[in-house]
Write an enzyme that holds these catalytic residues in place. Structure first.
Site, mmCIF file in Angstrom:
data_model
loop_
_atom_site.group_PDB
_atom_site.id
_atom_site.type_symbol
_atom_site.label_atom_id
_atom_site.label_comp_id
_atom_site.label_asym_id
_atom_site.label_seq_id
_atom_site.Cartn_x
_atom_site.Cartn_y
_atom_site.Cartn_z
ATOM 1 N N ASP A 229 -11.858 -9.138 4.730
ATOM 2 C CA ASP A 229 -13.236 -9.167 4.206
ATOM 3 C C ASP A 229 -13.793 -10.756 3.845
ATOM 4 O OD1 ASP A 229 -13.192 -6.523 3.498
ATOM 5 O OD2 ASP A 229 -14.267 -6.617 1.551
ATOM 6 N N TYR B 217 0.803 -0.997 0.084
ATOM 7 C CA TYR B 217 0.018 -0.198 0.033
ATOM 8 C C TYR B 217 0.787 1.262 0.007
ATOM 9 C CZ TYR B 217 -4.663 -2.171 0.897
ATOM 10 O OH TYR B 217 -5.938 -2.443 0.753
ATOM 11 N N ASP C 121 -2.787 -18.111 -0.028
ATOM 12 C CA ASP C 121 -3.571 -18.778 -1.121
ATOM 13 C C ASP C 121 -4.536 -19.999 -0.189
ATOM 14 O OD1 ASP C 121 -1.211 -20.184 -0.792
ATOM 15 O OD2 ASP C 121 -1.235 -20.849 -3.087
ATOM 16 N N ASP D 252 -6.050 -7.167 4.169
ATOM 17 C CA ASP D 252 -7.315 -6.404 3.496
ATOM 18 C C ASP D 252 -8.256 -7.489 2.843
ATOM 19 O OD1 ASP D 252 -8.939 -4.380 2.427
ATOM 20 O OD2 ASP D 252 -7.967 -4.751 0.564
ATOM 21 N N LYS E 217 3.453 -15.386 1.599
ATOM 22 C CA LYS E 217 3.562 -15.940 0.466
ATOM 23 C C LYS E 217 5.190 -16.152 0.229
ATOM 24 C CE LYS E 217 2.003 -17.747 -3.562
ATOM 25 N NZ LYS E 217 1.238 -18.947 -3.598
HETATM 26 C C1 IPM Z 1 -10.218 -1.547 4.325
HETATM 27 C C2 IPM Z 1 -10.780 -0.753 3.028
HETATM 28 C C3 IPM Z 1 -9.536 -0.034 2.567
HETATM 29 C C4 IPM Z 1 -8.248 -0.440 2.486
HETATM 30 C C5 IPM Z 1 -9.741 1.061 1.428
HETATM 31 C C6 IPM Z 1 -10.941 1.843 1.393
HETATM 32 C C7 IPM Z 1 -8.652 1.988 1.156
HETATM 33 O O1 IPM Z 1 -10.823 -1.863 1.884
HETATM 34 O O2 IPM Z 1 -9.899 -0.637 5.643
HETATM 35 O O3 IPM Z 1 -10.135 -2.425 4.397
HETATM 36 O O4 IPM Z 1 -8.103 -1.097 1.375
HETATM 37 O O5 IPM Z 1 -7.439 -0.851 3.470
HETATM 38 MG MG MG Z 2 -10.709 -3.668 2.806
#
Ligand code: IPM
Ligand code: MG
Length: 359
Positions: A252, A141, A224, A248, A191
């Site tokens: 999710d 990032y 993975d 990230d 990885k």
């Molecule tokens: C998160 C979000 C952010 C990230 C985005 C909005 C930049 O997806 O906080 O997980 O990628 O960190």
């Molecule tokens: Mg995110």
């Protein structure tokens, strides 16, 4: 002395979910003995609209003068065409970096009341309790160089995934410390079969483990495989520690074990500052419709009470109030699964009512 909270609603559903979290803080002030005050500022697209900067100086000053930051969400189609440094997401990355919030805690806890809301079989997700510890201010990032350039006669885009040993060491320590307060297991995800940055990551995590945390059980997993294992058998995990990008993605994925990403809070912590926000985005498709699930933001307030305001007792009350609200069958649309959903504001009111009963 009162506790000062900087409130940054941001974009999309941000202001709706943050309003509900503030109602909860209001109840804690009125009916419990919390003494919190808050002040709002802009971030993301809202800040761009107001000041042509997604993380303006006024917001920087406010957050640095606060005990904790509560953030809603940033982003939306309205700002997608802007230059990258002006986009809402750039504001979020800058506040993380500016406040040095390197440790991002994303707990995924499956509520029994929501077992049926998950797309996975109840027996697979029941009892899941995972903490993803994501490194938040380095990795791909932030790595340099990055950009676009002509390469082999055509356009190319490139980024750099870099971790320095001190960055790995400090996040590893946070993960081991967290594990000691839970089931004492850390799985480090990278990885290392392909990437040098991951090879170093694994080496440093192993070093920190041997030197300081040999009482904690440590395993290593390629990302993975981790993505697969999270769906196959999520209960094998306690703490997962990983870099910015993998964290990230995996957080999710882990969120869907709970039935909805609208349930997951987070804490981002550095040496000096801390920020609390739901892990979900600004959901522009339902913004302004009073439909969003405010529970992730309300649970982020619980994390704030525990980690920044030194009020674990009140954090427990908020979490209990959320449980009681779910017990009563109150569901926003993301959790409804055939039932009649309630509005975002009605969910907030229900949690407040449940909280008042606990006073
Ligand atoms: C998160 C979000 C952010 C990230 C985005 C909005 C930049 O997806 O906080 O997980 O990628 O960190
Ligand atoms: Mg995110």
């Amino acid at each position: 002395m009162s506790l000062k909270i900087a409130v940054l609603p941001g974009d999309g559903i941000g202001s709706e979910i943050v309003s509900e979290a503030l109602k909860v803080l209001e109840v804690l002030n009125q009916k419990f003995d919390l003494n919190a005050t808050w002040q709002e500022a802009t971030i993301g697209g809202a800040a761009y609209d107001a000041e042509k900067d997604p993380y303006p100086a006024s917001t920087q000053a406010l957050v640095k003068d606060s005990d904790a930051v509560l953030l809603g969400a940033v982003g939306g189609p309205k700002w997608e065409a802007l230059d990258k440094p002006l986009r809402p997401e750039a504001g979020l990355l800058r506040i993380r970096e500016d406040l040095g919030l390197y440790a991002n805690y994303r707990p995924t806890k499956v509520f029994d009341q929501l077992l049926e809301a998950s797309t996975l079989k109840p027996e697979v997700v029941q009892g899941v309790d995972i903490l993803v510890v994501r490194e938040l201010v380095s990795g791909i990032y932030f790595g340099q160089p990055r950009g676009f350039e002509e390469y082999k006669g055509e356009r190319s885009g490139f980024n750099t995934m870099r971790y320095c040993e001190s960055e790995v060491r400090r996040i590893a320590r946070k993960a081991f410390e967290a594990a000691r307060l839970r089931s004492n297991k850390v799985c480090s995800v990278e990885k290392a079969n392909v990437l040098e940055v991951s090879e170093l990551w694994r080496e440093i995590v192993t070093e920190v483990h041997q030197a300081e945390f040999s009482d904690v059980e440590l395993s290593h997993m390629y990302v993975d495989n981790a993505a697969m294992q999270l769906i196959r058998n999520p209960k094998q995990f306690d703490v997962i520690v990983t870099g910015n990008l993998f964290g990230d993605i995996l957080s999710d994925e882990a969120s869907m074990l709970t039935g909805s990403i609208g349930m997951l809070p987070s804490a981002s912590i550095g040496e000096e500052f801390a920020m609390y926000e739901p892990i979900h985005g600004s959901a522009p498709d339902i913004a302004g419709e009073d439909k969003a699930n405010p529970l992730a933001t309300i649970l982020s307030v619980a994390m704030m009470l525990r980690f920044s305001l030194n009020r674990a007792d009140l954090a427990e009350k908020v979490e209990q109030a959320v449980e009681h609200t779910l017990d009563a069958g109150v569901r926003t649309v993301d959790l409804a699964d055939g039932q009649t959903p309630v509005a975002c504001s009605a969910m907030g009111d229900a949690v407040c009512a449940a909280l008042e009963k606990l006073a």
